[in-house]
Scaffold this motif. Structure first.
Motif, short mmCIF file in Angstrom:
data_model
loop_
_atom_site.label_atom_id
_atom_site.label_comp_id
_atom_site.label_asym_id
_atom_site.label_seq_id
_atom_site.Cartn_x
_atom_site.Cartn_y
_atom_site.Cartn_z
N UNK A 92 0.86 -1.18 0.00
CA UNK A 92 0.00 0.00 0.00
C UNK A 92 0.89 1.23 0.00
N UNK A 93 0.92 1.92 -1.10
CA UNK A 93 1.84 3.05 -1.23
C UNK A 93 1.28 4.34 -0.62
N UNK A 94 -0.03 4.47 -0.59
CA UNK A 94 -0.61 5.67 0.04
C UNK A 94 -0.70 5.44 1.55
N UNK A 95 -0.25 6.43 2.32
CA UNK A 95 -0.23 6.27 3.77
C UNK A 95 -1.62 6.13 4.36
N UNK A 96 -1.73 5.24 5.33
CA UNK A 96 -2.99 4.99 6.02
C UNK A 96 -2.75 4.88 7.52
N UNK A 97 -3.80 5.12 8.27
CA UNK A 97 -3.83 4.78 9.69
C UNK A 97 -4.31 3.33 9.75
N UNK A 98 -3.49 2.42 10.27
CA UNK A 98 -3.79 0.99 10.21
C UNK A 98 -3.92 0.42 11.61
N UNK A 99 -5.08 -0.16 11.89
CA UNK A 99 -5.33 -0.88 13.13
C UNK A 99 -4.79 -2.30 12.95
#
Length: 245
Positions: free
Chosen positions: A66-73
């Motif tokens: 995943x190249x686009x940054x995300x907030x990941x739980x």
């Protein structure tokens, strides 16, 4: 890995482990167990084995794709610090998080002693990465020890998930804590959250200058009671939050 999450305080979920065992009263009506067990015995389904603890090594590198940054739980369907998960596997998960540093990770556990000991070992001679947040679940005043374990853990952002809130937490020391989430239980057997319990946590956050996020009242469905507490929504975040690109 779910690219979109209905959980208000995250963007996505990543489950290199699924399944768990219940250890506190807060686990009694676990949504993840309820969901997983619906598919027990269904051939080929990801939850063919229900909520049995299952390592999923094929998922360990998912955030790298995943190249686009995300907030990941991390491990919304398990607990990364369950005693049956080998340390070597936890190492692999942390190596991925450290490498894919364009994401922000939220690691939440009820096994706070193992979290503390692991972090003290991993970051004994270096600073913990700013993009890896660690938190503990607290459902009532019996969870106070978990807060102490978290406070004693090297982490850039420490947070509490006070959900499902099934009793008062009492006087709570939030020193060293950077964020508090609170919310009621949802599902067919949801226990009622009293408004005074929620106010108690909110007021402690305000008095101690800690961002407060009120997730939900809960009920039969997560959105049944809405998100307002005393006439407004509370959606505060830690100052170090990395905004997804």
């Amino acid at each position: 890995m779910a690219d979109h999450s209905a959980i208000e305080w995250t963007d996505a979920t990543w489950n290199p482990v699924t399944g768990c065992t219940k250890i506190t009263a807060g686990c009694d009506n676990c949504y993840a167990a309820r969901f997983s067990e619906r598919f027990r015995g269904v051939p080929g389904h990801p939850f063919e084995n229900g909520f049995d603890l299952t390592l999923r090594p094929e998922r360990v590198d998912q955030p790298l794709r995943w190249r686009r940054g995300r907030m990941i739980f991390v491990n919304s369907m398990s607990d990364l610090f369950h005693k049956a998960i080998p340390k070597e596997f936890i190492d692999q998960v942390f190596e991925t998080m450290e490498t894919a540093d364009w994401h922000t990770y939220q690691v939440l556990t009820k096994r706070s002693p193992r979290l503390r000991d692991y972090l003290k070992g991993r970051y004994a001679d270096r600073a913990p990465p700013s993009h890896i947040w660690t938190g503990v679940s607290v459902e009532d005043r019996k969870g106070a020890a978990r807060v102490e374990h978290l406070r004693d853990s090297p982490s850039a952002v420490r947070f509490l998930s006070v959900e499902p809130l099934i009793g008062p937490v009492g006087d709570i020391d939030l020193s060293g804590i950077h964020w508090v989430i609170a919310g009621g239980e949802s599902g067919p057997n949801a226990r009622v959250m009293h408004i005074d319990w929620a106010r108690e946590i909110r007021d402690a956050c305000r008095d101690q200058d800690v961002p407060f996020f009120f997730k939900q009242w809960g009920g039969y469905r997560p959105k049944s009671g809405g998100r307002e507490l005393d006439g407004r929504e509370w959606s505060e975040w830690p100052q170090s939050r990395q905004v997804a690109g």
